[in-house]
Design a protein around this motif. Structure first.
Motif, PDB file in Angstrom:
ATOM      1  N   TRP A  65      -6.247   8.076   0.010  1.00  0.00           N
ATOM      2  CA  TRP A  65      -7.233   7.580   0.978  1.00  0.00           C
ATOM      3  C   TRP A  65      -7.037   6.086   1.240  1.00  0.00           C
ATOM      4  O   TRP A  65      -7.116   5.631   2.376  1.00  0.00           O
ATOM      5  CB  TRP A  65      -8.649   7.837   0.448  1.00  0.00           C
ATOM      6  CG  TRP A  65      -9.718   7.414   1.408  1.00  0.00           C
ATOM      7  CD1 TRP A  65     -10.265   8.144   2.423  1.00  0.00           C
ATOM      8  CD2 TRP A  65     -10.380   6.144   1.454  1.00  0.00           C
ATOM      9  NE1 TRP A  65     -11.214   7.414   3.095  1.00  0.00           N
ATOM     10  CE2 TRP A  65     -11.306   6.183   2.520  1.00  0.00           C
ATOM     11  CE3 TRP A  65     -10.273   4.971   0.705  1.00  0.00           C
ATOM     12  CZ2 TRP A  65     -12.124   5.098   2.843  1.00  0.00           C
ATOM     13  CZ3 TRP A  65     -11.078   3.887   1.026  1.00  0.00           C
ATOM     14  CH2 TRP A  65     -11.994   3.960   2.076  1.00  0.00           C
ATOM     15  N   MET A  66      -6.753   5.322   0.166  1.00  0.00           N
ATOM     16  CA  MET A  66      -6.535   3.883   0.320  1.00  0.00           C
ATOM     17  C   MET A  66      -5.318   3.594   1.191  1.00  0.00           C
ATOM     18  O   MET A  66      -5.328   2.671   2.012  1.00  0.00           O
ATOM     19  CB  MET A  66      -6.337   3.256  -1.064  1.00  0.00           C
ATOM     20  CG  MET A  66      -7.623   3.024  -1.826  1.00  0.00           C
ATOM     21  SD  MET A  66      -8.653   1.737  -1.100  1.00  0.00           S
ATOM     22  CE  MET A  66      -7.619   0.303  -1.329  1.00  0.00           C
ATOM     23  N   ILE A  67      -4.269   4.369   1.027  1.00  0.00           N
ATOM     24  CA  ILE A  67      -3.062   4.162   1.842  1.00  0.00           C
ATOM     25  C   ILE A  67      -3.375   4.417   3.311  1.00  0.00           C
ATOM     26  O   ILE A  67      -2.966   3.650   4.195  1.00  0.00           O
ATOM     27  CB  ILE A  67      -1.925   5.073   1.334  1.00  0.00           C
ATOM     28  CG1 ILE A  67      -1.464   4.616  -0.057  1.00  0.00           C
ATOM     29  CG2 ILE A  67      -0.757   5.089   2.311  1.00  0.00           C
ATOM     30  CD1 ILE A  67      -0.518   5.574  -0.753  1.00  0.00           C
ATOM     31  N   ALA A  68      -4.120   5.489   3.590  1.00  0.00           N
ATOM     32  CA  ALA A  68      -4.502   5.782   4.982  1.00  0.00           C
ATOM     33  C   ALA A  68      -5.383   4.677   5.535  1.00  0.00           C
ATOM     34  O   ALA A  68      -5.233   4.268   6.704  1.00  0.00           O
ATOM     35  CB  ALA A  68      -5.222   7.135   5.044  1.00  0.00           C
ATOM     36  N   ASP A 108       3.260  11.654  -7.054  1.00  0.00           N
ATOM     37  CA  ASP A 108       3.874  10.524  -7.745  1.00  0.00           C
ATOM     38  C   ASP A 108       2.858   9.383  -7.741  1.00  0.00           C
ATOM     39  O   ASP A 108       2.862   8.515  -6.869  1.00  0.00           O
ATOM     40  CB  ASP A 108       5.162  10.111  -7.022  1.00  0.00           C
ATOM     41  CG  ASP A 108       5.812   8.881  -7.644  1.00  0.00           C
ATOM     42  OD1 ASP A 108       6.682   8.272  -6.985  1.00  0.00           O
ATOM     43  OD2 ASP A 108       5.412   8.504  -8.771  1.00  0.00           O
ATOM     44  N   PHE A 109       1.956   9.392  -8.730  1.00  0.00           N
ATOM     45  CA  PHE A 109       0.878   8.407  -8.692  1.00  0.00           C
ATOM     46  C   PHE A 109       1.402   6.988  -8.851  1.00  0.00           C
ATOM     47  O   PHE A 109       0.813   6.034  -8.336  1.00  0.00           O
ATOM     48  CB  PHE A 109      -0.197   8.732  -9.728  1.00  0.00           C
ATOM     49  CG  PHE A 109       0.203   8.510 -11.159  1.00  0.00           C
ATOM     50  CD1 PHE A 109       0.626   9.566 -11.940  1.00  0.00           C
ATOM     51  CD2 PHE A 109       0.119   7.257 -11.739  1.00  0.00           C
ATOM     52  CE1 PHE A 109       0.980   9.371 -13.268  1.00  0.00           C
ATOM     53  CE2 PHE A 109       0.467   7.056 -13.061  1.00  0.00           C
ATOM     54  CZ  PHE A 109       0.913   8.111 -13.840  1.00  0.00           C
ATOM     55  N   ALA A 110       2.527   6.817  -9.567  1.00  0.00           N
ATOM     56  CA  ALA A 110       3.098   5.472  -9.691  1.00  0.00           C
ATOM     57  C   ALA A 110       3.569   4.972  -8.328  1.00  0.00           C
ATOM     58  O   ALA A 110       3.351   3.806  -7.965  1.00  0.00           O
ATOM     59  CB  ALA A 110       4.246   5.484 -10.693  1.00  0.00           C
ATOM     60  N   GLY A 111       4.204   5.872  -7.570  1.00  0.00           N
ATOM     61  CA  GLY A 111       4.641   5.488  -6.228  1.00  0.00           C
ATOM     62  C   GLY A 111       3.459   5.207  -5.310  1.00  0.00           C
ATOM     63  O   GLY A 111       3.496   4.260  -4.501  1.00  0.00           O
ATOM     64  N   SER A 115       2.421   1.622  -3.425  1.00  0.00           N
ATOM     65  CA  SER A 115       2.339   1.574  -1.956  1.00  0.00           C
ATOM     66  C   SER A 115       1.102   0.844  -1.452  1.00  0.00           C
ATOM     67  O   SER A 115       1.011   0.513  -0.267  1.00  0.00           O
ATOM     68  CB  SER A 115       2.344   3.002  -1.391  1.00  0.00           C
ATOM     69  OG  SER A 115       3.534   3.676  -1.738  1.00  0.00           O
ATOM     70  N   ILE A 116       0.149   0.631  -2.330  1.00  0.00           N
ATOM     71  CA  ILE A 116      -1.093  -0.036  -1.922  1.00  0.00           C
ATOM     72  C   ILE A 116      -0.962  -1.542  -2.141  1.00  0.00           C
ATOM     73  O   ILE A 116      -0.606  -1.993  -3.227  1.00  0.00           O
ATOM     74  CB  ILE A 116      -2.300   0.508  -2.722  1.00  0.00           C
ATOM     75  CG1 ILE A 116      -2.452   2.007  -2.486  1.00  0.00           C
ATOM     76  CG2 ILE A 116      -3.587  -0.214  -2.332  1.00  0.00           C
ATOM     77  CD1 ILE A 116      -3.461   2.675  -3.395  1.00  0.00           C
TER      78      ILE A 116
END
Length: 911
Positions: A65-68, A108-111, A115-116
């Protein structure tokens, strides 16, 4: 509406912080809807704890959601929050416990974490981060979450500071007895001192931060434990009474079991409970302080206005207020655009039929004088410009006060909308069909011709016995008294009648006065599963008008003083079915009253309920009797109502004069007087007839019984009355058939007969129903509870206990059980529940006499059963002397003798 927020923080990992937060979540959810939010962003996975793992796969979490949100240009609008709300998953351990995972399964939670761009809104522009997270918390608050628990990242980090210092009401700092861990945690404790003193401006309107210390998990090794306690005392300078300790349990290293739910008697679970009680005290204090501050603001609106001006200039501008109305009307609105070198205040767009678009250029004139014709003429030249013409834009001018006649005439000729703010506001929705339904429904009902003036006992005027309801209600809706008004009364005292009559009077006023508030009248009984005030309003208006209305329109008009909410039968809402606590449901309904709105008529909400929800039983009785302690004790729910500055008035039962007036209106002078005498001469009927609902049922039953040529007895009247509920008034698609429901009521009476408080919890009802076979095992207590709520002769307390509304109904159903026992041959078994009092005996004699009088319709088998049963009773009593000496079976013996006389008469008749 910010929910109560608690952050769980640790300086280092490995201290059981996440498991502690999970267990506190389980305990908080027993009180109200709770969210566990996984914000341990570098080591997330809270939803992998077995007791928290959702039943369905987690597709997305907070990271996605944060990335979006980030890719959308940080436009954190309501649609973004709505999507985030849908990511909250229900947990299997507790219906009201939800979890917001950090990421989706197999992602891939690390990825995702990398990304944030966390620094963008946590370092470079903290205001954006604060607005984002506060917006999220407010969205969860509006969705009904009472408590949000944040599982924070460890160490000294930017997001850790945000979560520990700026967002929560309380921060739980968790450490162990290691020197490195303890001293690091002490450094964070000291860093939060400013927040605990209320000296951090970035916390905004939040109260001072509460800091709680937890040592976890601590093994029971006495000498080492003492050394660790000395380290805490040295590092924090605190007494050990301020420290909660979670004991070590080796099982938790392997299972991550939620002991608060599965092993409540263990030392670990008891420690969790102790901490949760401390957290709840903080919650109660926050609620009390916020409501106290609000009441102070209401008392000094001049200070509030001045304070608001300092915070945000003069609040919402006129243009913002107009834009809000246009959005409610379905327009997307853009602020201040340059079109053909003219600075237009608003541009409003809305999709019309067949893909067309309505587009308006809107000018907002916040002038106290009327708008002259020249202003509209100048605006017309703007609309004729090349860009505006190419856009095919229409024109709208919104004035704060009014237009001159010439200006209105010119606007009409040129096709320009000329509206005052009030006119635009009234155009949000046409309530005419709705008001017509209220008037027609009332005028077509028997209530219109039989209505008897109702009275109220006012808590703020305890010396006055009663005041007329309607004049007082009209004063209230005009701005007198508290915004939240509760009218309480025992079952059947006419609370629904009050709401119907009041709504009708307001609907009539709206016919001739456009400024009269519009009544939105909702019987809460019809919407047991409404999860929010918005959904309640939407469902109600859709049912009434077969149209979908944005509930925000009604809430806006409520804040403007153009709508008043009349909510009937709060005690009959299906809180168990909706999975919400009573207090949570109540706060959802009344939350608008926490704000003063635009004028004294704003945010007015009336709620009716049975007294025992908001008063204890003794207070309710004293109120009806007019005692000195009229409004002394509030229940827990009553105290919650006080937090909203509610006024709690009482609706008393009918006086003899009101009973006589009703009977004359309903039956005419002659028959009404006959009915009055009949009521006065029968046991219990005078008392029962003072309750309007029961008086109506008595009147409805009497003509049928007399017309059938039967001798009218108290027992036959009660039988007719209760049979009517069993056959017609219950839920139309009830899962419990008539015979099983009658059997349940009789078994309830037997169970309650010997209990000191004569009450039973609803969870025990299914056990009584399943006493005999023939029922589906899937039929649970919740369903039975929902069906029994419609019975006017039962009272259900706020904590789920049922009792008969009047002693005579308990006696009647107990007598029914005895009568059936006579027929089925187990009369002695029923007698074990206790001595039969004279009133129950009278009911039993009525029932047996009625059955004997209609013996020509009885089968020979029934006569035989009665004969055999009477002989069985005689044998079971042992001796008349023993019965008389103990007094235990004296009334039973009278029943036996009566039955024997009837049977003897029957034998003589047959011979």
């Amino acid at each position: 509406m910010t929910p109560f927020t608690v952050t769980f923080y640790s300086y280092k990992g490995g201290v059981g912080r996440s498991l502690l937060a999970a267990n506190i979540g389980v305990l908080c959810a027993r009180r109200g809807k709770t969210l566990l939010w996984d914000l341990d962003i570098e080591a997330p996975g809270l939803h992998n704890i077995p007791g928290l793992t959702p039943s369905k796969p987690v597709k997305e979490g907070f990271f996605e959601w944060m990335i979006a949100w980030q890719e959308s240009g940080k436009a954190s609008n309501k649609a973004d929050f709505g999507k985030l709300l849908k990511l909250a998953c229900q947990t299997p351990e507790q219906d009201r416990l939800f979890i917001l995972p950090a990421y989706g399964d197999n992602k891939d939670f690390a990825g995702l974490f990398q990304s944030i761009r966390w620094d963008d809104f946590l370092v470079r522009d903290l205001d954006i981060g604060l607005a984002l997270f506060r917006g999220i918390l407010d969205a969860f608050g509006k969705a009904g979450f009472e408590t949000v628990l944040l599982d924070s990242r460890t160490g000294i980090t930017d997001i850790g500071g945000l979560l520990a210092a700026l967002l929560p009401h309380a921060t739980v700092l968790v450490g162990n007895y290691g020197r490195q861990n303890t001293r690091g945690l002490a450094h964070v404790w000291q860093a939060l001192h400013s927040a605990s003193e209320g000296r951090i401006a970035a916390r905004g309107t939040l109260p001072r931060l509460t800091r709680l210390l937890v040592a976890s998990p601590i093994p029971d090794i006495s000498d080492l434990r003492a050394q660790g306690q000395e380290i805490w005392k040295e590092s924090f300078g605190l007494t050990l009474s301020e420290l909660d300790t979670i004991p070590f349990d080796s099982r938790l290293l392997f299972t991550e079991e939620l002991y608060a739910a599965t092993r409540p008697e263990t030392p670990v679970a008891k420690a969790y409970n102790d901490l949760e009680r401390r957290i709840d005290k903080v919650r109660q204090q926050v609620i009390a302080e916020s409501e106290s501050a609000r009441r102070s603001d209401d008392a000094r609106p001049d200070l509030v206005v001045r304070r608001n001006k300092d915070r945000h200039e003069q609040g919402k501008s006129f243009e913002e207020r107009v834009a809000h109305l246009l959005r409610l009307l379905g327009y997307s609105v853009e602020r201040e655009q340059l079109i053909d070198s003219n600075r237009v205040d608003l541009v409003a767009r809305k999709r019309a039929d067949f893909g067309r678009e309505e587009l308006y250029l809107v000018e907002c004139k916040d002038h106290q004088s009327v708008i002259p014709k020249e202003t509209v003429q100048i605006f017309k030249t703007w609309l004729d410009g090349p860009t505006a013409s190419q856009m095919q834009a229409r024109g709208m001018v919104v004035a704060a006060r009014d237009f001159s006649p010439a200006a209105r005439s010119f606007a009409r000729e040129q096709g320009i909308q000329a509206l005052t703010f009030d006119e635009l506001e009234r155009s949000l929705f046409d309530f005419s069909p709705y008001l017509a339904r209220i008037r027609q429904r009332y005028e077509a009902s028997a209530l219109a011709s039989n209505y008897v003036d109702q009275y109220l006992i006012l808590e703020k005027q305890p010396d006055e016995k009663t005041v007329l309801m309607l004049p007082h209600a009209l004063e209230w809706v005009s701005g007198a008294g508290s915004r939240l008004w509760l009218v309480l009364g025992d079952y059947g005292t006419g609370k629904s009648t009050l709401v119907e009559r009041f709504a009708y009077e307001l609907a009539r006023n709206c016919e001739n006065n456009s400024e009269s508030p519009i009544p939105v009248e909702i019987n809460l009984r019809q919407f047991p599963n409404a999860i929010s005030l918005e959904s309640l309003i939407r469902e109600h208006l859709e049912a009434e008008l077969r149209t979908v209305l944005n509930p925000e329109i009604v809430l806006h008009l409520l804040e403007a003083g153009r709508v008043v909410l009349l909510l009937d039968s709060f005690d009959e809402m299906g809180v168990a079915q909706a999975g919400r606590s009573v207090e949570e449901q109540f706060r959802q309904l009344v939350r608008p009253t926490a704000s003063s709105g635009r004028n004294p008529r704003a945010n007015r909400v009336l709620i009716t309920s049975r007294s025992h929800f908001f008063r204890d039983n003794s207070s309710a009785r004293q109120a009806v009797q007019g005692g000195d302690k009229l409004f002394e004790a509030d229940s827990a729910l009553g105290k919650a109502a006080r937090a909203f500055d509610a006024t709690l008035d009482m609706l008393p039962v009918f006086t003899k004069e009101q009973i006589a007036e009703y009977l004359q209106k309903r039956l005419g002078i002659v028959e009404g007087d006959q009915a009055r005498r009949f009521i006065e001469e029968r046991y219990g009927l005078q008392d029962i007839a003072s309750t309007p609902q029961l008086l109506d049922m008595i009147v409805a039953s009497l003509p049928d019984l007399i017309k059938q040529g039967e001798k009218v007895t108290t027992g036959s009247l009660y039988l007719t009355y209760t049979t009517r509920w069993l056959n017609t008034i219950r839920l139309s698609q009830g899962e419990v058939n008539v015979e099983h429901m009658r059997d349940l009521l009789e078994r309830m009476a037997c169970e309650l007969w010997s209990r000191p408080r004569n009450q039973i919890h609803y969870t025990d009802l299914a056990v009584l129903l399943h006493h005999e076979g023939g029922l589906a095992r899937s039929l649970d207590s919740e369903r039975v509870d929902l069906e029994l709520r419609t019975a006017s002769f039962l009272v259900r307390s706020a904590d789920g206990y049922y009792r008969f509304s009047h002693r005579s109904f308990l006696e009647f159903f107990f007598a029914r059980a005895l009568f059936r026992a006579l027929q089925e041959g187990h009369f002695a078994e029923v007698l074990t529940y206790g001595r039969i009092n004279p009133e129950a005996t009278a009911f039993l004699l009525d029932l047996t006499e009625s059955a004997q009088q209609s013996s020509d319709k009885l089968t020979e088998a029934i006569r035989t059963i009665l004969a055999d049963t009477s002989e069985f009773i005689v044998r079971g009593l042992a001796s008349r002397e023993r019965a008389r000496s103990t007094g235990e079976y004296s009334d039973a013996q009278a029943v036996v003798e009566h039955l024997q006389k009837m049977l003897l008469a029957e034998k003589k008749k047959r011979s």
